[in-house]
Design an enzyme around this catalytic site. Structure first.
Site, PDB file in Angstrom:
ATOM      1  N   HIS A  63     -12.544  -3.219  -5.791  1.00  0.00           N
ATOM      2  CA  HIS A  63     -12.123  -4.511  -6.560  1.00  0.00           C
ATOM      3  C   HIS A  63     -11.245  -5.432  -5.791  1.00  0.00           C
ATOM      4  O   HIS A  63     -10.152  -5.886  -6.234  1.00  0.00           O
ATOM      5  CB  HIS A  63     -11.196  -3.753  -7.750  1.00  0.00           C
ATOM      6  CG  HIS A  63     -12.056  -2.776  -8.824  1.00  0.00           C
ATOM      7  ND1 HIS A  63     -12.648  -3.782  -9.771  1.00  0.00           N
ATOM      8  CD2 HIS A  63     -12.014  -1.521  -8.933  1.00  0.00           C
ATOM      9  CE1 HIS A  63     -13.238  -2.861 -10.436  1.00  0.00           C
ATOM     10  NE2 HIS A  63     -12.917  -1.634 -10.028  1.00  0.00           N
ATOM     11  N   ASP A  71     -10.455   2.540  -5.889  1.00  0.00           N
ATOM     12  CA  ASP A  71     -11.412   3.147  -6.954  1.00  0.00           C
ATOM     13  C   ASP A  71     -12.586   2.005  -6.798  1.00  0.00           C
ATOM     14  O   ASP A  71     -12.792   0.972  -6.471  1.00  0.00           O
ATOM     15  CB  ASP A  71     -10.748   2.819  -8.246  1.00  0.00           C
ATOM     16  CG  ASP A  71     -10.474   1.746  -8.773  1.00  0.00           C
ATOM     17  OD1 ASP A  71      -9.679   1.006  -8.020  1.00  0.00           O
ATOM     18  OD2 ASP A  71     -10.508   1.181  -9.784  1.00  0.00           O
ATOM     19  N   GLU A  72     -13.847   2.828  -7.184  1.00  0.00           N
ATOM     20  CA  GLU A  72     -15.051   2.245  -7.692  1.00  0.00           C
ATOM     21  C   GLU A  72     -15.456   1.115  -6.339  1.00  0.00           C
ATOM     22  O   GLU A  72     -15.599  -0.097  -6.653  1.00  0.00           O
ATOM     23  CB  GLU A  72     -15.127   1.502  -8.932  1.00  0.00           C
ATOM     24  CG  GLU A  72     -14.736   2.138 -10.137  1.00  0.00           C
ATOM     25  CD  GLU A  72     -14.694   1.519 -11.329  1.00  0.00           C
ATOM     26  OE1 GLU A  72     -14.229   0.360 -11.382  1.00  0.00           O
ATOM     27  OE2 GLU A  72     -14.823   1.972 -12.306  1.00  0.00           O
ATOM     28  N   VAL A  73     -15.565   1.681  -5.258  1.00  0.00           N
ATOM     29  CA  VAL A  73     -15.944   0.899  -3.971  1.00  0.00           C
ATOM     30  C   VAL A  73     -17.418   0.723  -4.079  1.00  0.00           C
ATOM     31  O   VAL A  73     -18.134   1.455  -3.285  1.00  0.00           O
ATOM     32  CB  VAL A  73     -15.567   1.351  -2.908  1.00  0.00           C
ATOM     33  CG1 VAL A  73     -15.336   0.504  -1.710  1.00  0.00           C
ATOM     34  CG2 VAL A  73     -13.761   1.792  -2.735  1.00  0.00           C
ATOM     35  N   TYR A  74     -17.847   0.215  -5.032  1.00  0.00           N
ATOM     36  CA  TYR A  74     -19.358   0.067  -5.114  1.00  0.00           C
ATOM     37  C   TYR A  74     -20.154  -0.641  -4.130  1.00  0.00           C
ATOM     38  O   TYR A  74     -19.712  -1.566  -3.393  1.00  0.00           O
ATOM     39  CB  TYR A  74     -19.734  -0.793  -6.426  1.00  0.00           C
ATOM     40  CG  TYR A  74     -19.188  -0.072  -7.801  1.00  0.00           C
ATOM     41  CD1 TYR A  74     -19.295   1.205  -7.885  1.00  0.00           C
ATOM     42  CD2 TYR A  74     -18.598  -1.172  -8.797  1.00  0.00           C
ATOM     43  CE1 TYR A  74     -18.702   1.703  -9.187  1.00  0.00           C
ATOM     44  CE2 TYR A  74     -18.209  -0.484  -9.778  1.00  0.00           C
ATOM     45  CZ  TYR A  74     -18.327   0.925  -9.916  1.00  0.00           C
ATOM     46  OH  TYR A  74     -17.922   1.418 -11.427  1.00  0.00           O
TER      47      TYR A  74
END
Length: 472
Positions: free
Chosen positions: A91, A147-150
């Site tokens: 993010h 979070d959400e380290v795509y």
């Protein structure tokens, strides 16, 4: 009175969308405290007044140093502990979208995740942390996101790193978290980093334990569903306990978790979410629980539309805070909320159809409720179900500027009346929002939620005028 098993209750301020004017925040902070909040989790994103080489990160409506100090002083006055949140891995769009920092992306085409291999990435994160810490006296915790380290592992440097034996994406994630947390530990020994837990959940116990991360950070377990699986959460707490995390947090949601473009808050969904978290809190390991952050997302990510505005979510926040403080929901909690907010008919099972109240921003709550319930349905009903419009002024007629003169008076007054009514309400909402939000927020919210329906009505009137003109 039952005692809440969660000693700290943080209200999350997601400032990456619709950041309120400082004076509005100073008005609502005493209300948060009265409702049962003990602190704030402030996600500044691009509203922080970064300086020096980080200056490009500032949004146009970023707060000034003096404005943040004012907000922090009011928080301190009302005994609200402030925990800053700065994303340091995933993010990161608000940083990596800028050309000055785009070379630090994990994947060249995507601005979401930071490349953990570059020393410059670490220096960037450290400078961000330093500037934010410098403005906050007496910090005990600092949330570093993660979070959400795509697409982690999909960058060229990561692919090379992963080819080496024993390396895997989990270790890559943990090494970056450890580097950031170690920097905080050495630079600010009295400050404990917090991380979102989603990237930790699937890592095997041995890898997690041996990484050294559990001694450095406190995970914040997040779940915003109304039907949280209590047993699976208890197992997750057991896992973190086994891996040597001494403390952890929960994260619930009071708004911003039921749809990216949601404009009204369904209190019942969020109340159920908090009641489930209370069950988890009562299921053991009370000594590990630091508290809970009640998240209030304003965007799903940096590029998504706005979801429910803060004033619209305040009734839900009040219900959730009071349910936590009283260890459950009851008629007494309902009465407390109605008293604090000046609401006479709190509804939790459905969207509140008659929004009103005396709390700061309640006029926005009232007007947004009317828009959410009635604007689009009233316009669609007129344009799609009025037999004179569908039968005598269809798109075919409008394109060719054809209208039967006798038919005009059967629908023109209705269109004018509805347009006048909604234009007046939109003007009232504009005025109410100007007291709370910056112009960019008002423009975005109006364009998404009000203008499409008003433009449909206006276009009918324009087409009708053109048809009358063509026949005269």
């Amino acid at each position: 009175m039952p005692r809440c098993p969660l000693p700290r209750r943080l209200v999350h301020l997601d400032l990456k969308g619709a950041p309120p004017r400082p004076h509005y925040l100073t008005e609502v902070l005493p209300l948060f405290r009265a409702l049962g909040a003990s602190g704030l989790l402030v996600e500044y994103e691009d509203t922080f007044p970064y300086d020096g080489e980080l200056r490009p990160l500032r949004a146009e409506q970023a707060y000034s140093l003096s404005e943040i100090k004012e907000i922090l002083n009011v928080a301190k006055l009302h005994k609200l502990e402030v925990i800053p949140l700065v994303q340091t891995f995933g993010h990161m769009e608000f940083v990596l979208k800028h050309k000055e920092f785009s070379h630090l992306r994990e994947v060249k085409a995507f601005p979401n995740a930071l490349n953990p291999h570059k020393e410059e990435s670490q220096l960037l994160v450290r400078k961000m942390i330093d500037q934010v810490v410098a403005l906050h006296d007496g910090l005990q915790w600092f949330h570093i996101g993660c979070d959400e380290v795509y697409y982690l592992g999909d960058g060229e440097e990561s692919k090379q790193w992963l080819q080496q034996q024993e390396n895997n994406p989990e270790k890559l994630f943990l090494s970056h978290v450890k580097a950031v947390a170690s920097f905080i530990a050495s630079s600010y020994p009295t400050v404990k980093p917090i991380v979102w837990d989603d990237m930790l959940r699937g890592i095997n116990d041995e890898t997690l334990t041996e990484s050294g991360v559990p001694e450095l950070v406190e995970p914040m377990i997040w779940d915003y569903a109304e039907d949280i699986d209590v047993d699976s959460k208890v197992l997750l707490i057991e896992k973190y306990h086994k891996c040597n995390f001494p403390k952890l947090w929960f994260a619930s949601a009071f708004k911003g978790a039921t749809g990216a473009n949601q404009s009204l808050t369904h209190i019942g969904h969020h109340l159920k979410n908090h009641l489930q978290w209370l069950k988890v809190a009562h299921s053991g390991h009370a000594d590990m629980l630091q508290g809970i952050a009640l998240t209030g997302w304003q965007r799903y990510d940096h590029f998504s539309v706005l979801c429910e505005l803060l004033p619209v979510g305040i009734p839900s926040l009040a219900v959730c805070l009071q349910a936590l403080e009283n260890d459950g929901y009851s008629e007494m909690v309902k009465e407390n909320v109605e008293k604090y907010l000046g609401i006479s008919n709190l509804e939790t099972d459905t969207f509140m159809s008659a929004g009103q109240g005396t709390f700061p921003g309640s006029d926005i709550f009232t007007l947004v409720t009317q828009v959410g319930f009635y604007l689009k349905p009233s316009v669609d009903e007129l344009l799609e179900q009025n037999r004179y419009i569908t039968g005598w002024f269809s798109p075919y007629h409008r394109e060719r500027k054809i209208v039967h003169p006798i038919i005009i008076h059967h629908f023109q007054p209705d269109v004018l009346s509805l347009l006048s009514k909604w234009n007046a309400l939109a003007q009232d909402l504009q005025v109410a929002m100007e007291r709370v939000f910056y112009l960019c927020t008002i423009e975005e919210w109006m364009e998404e939620n009000v203008h499409p329906s008003l433009q449909k009505l206006q276009q009918v009137m324009n087409d009708l005028d053109a048809a009358i003109q063509a026949q005269s």
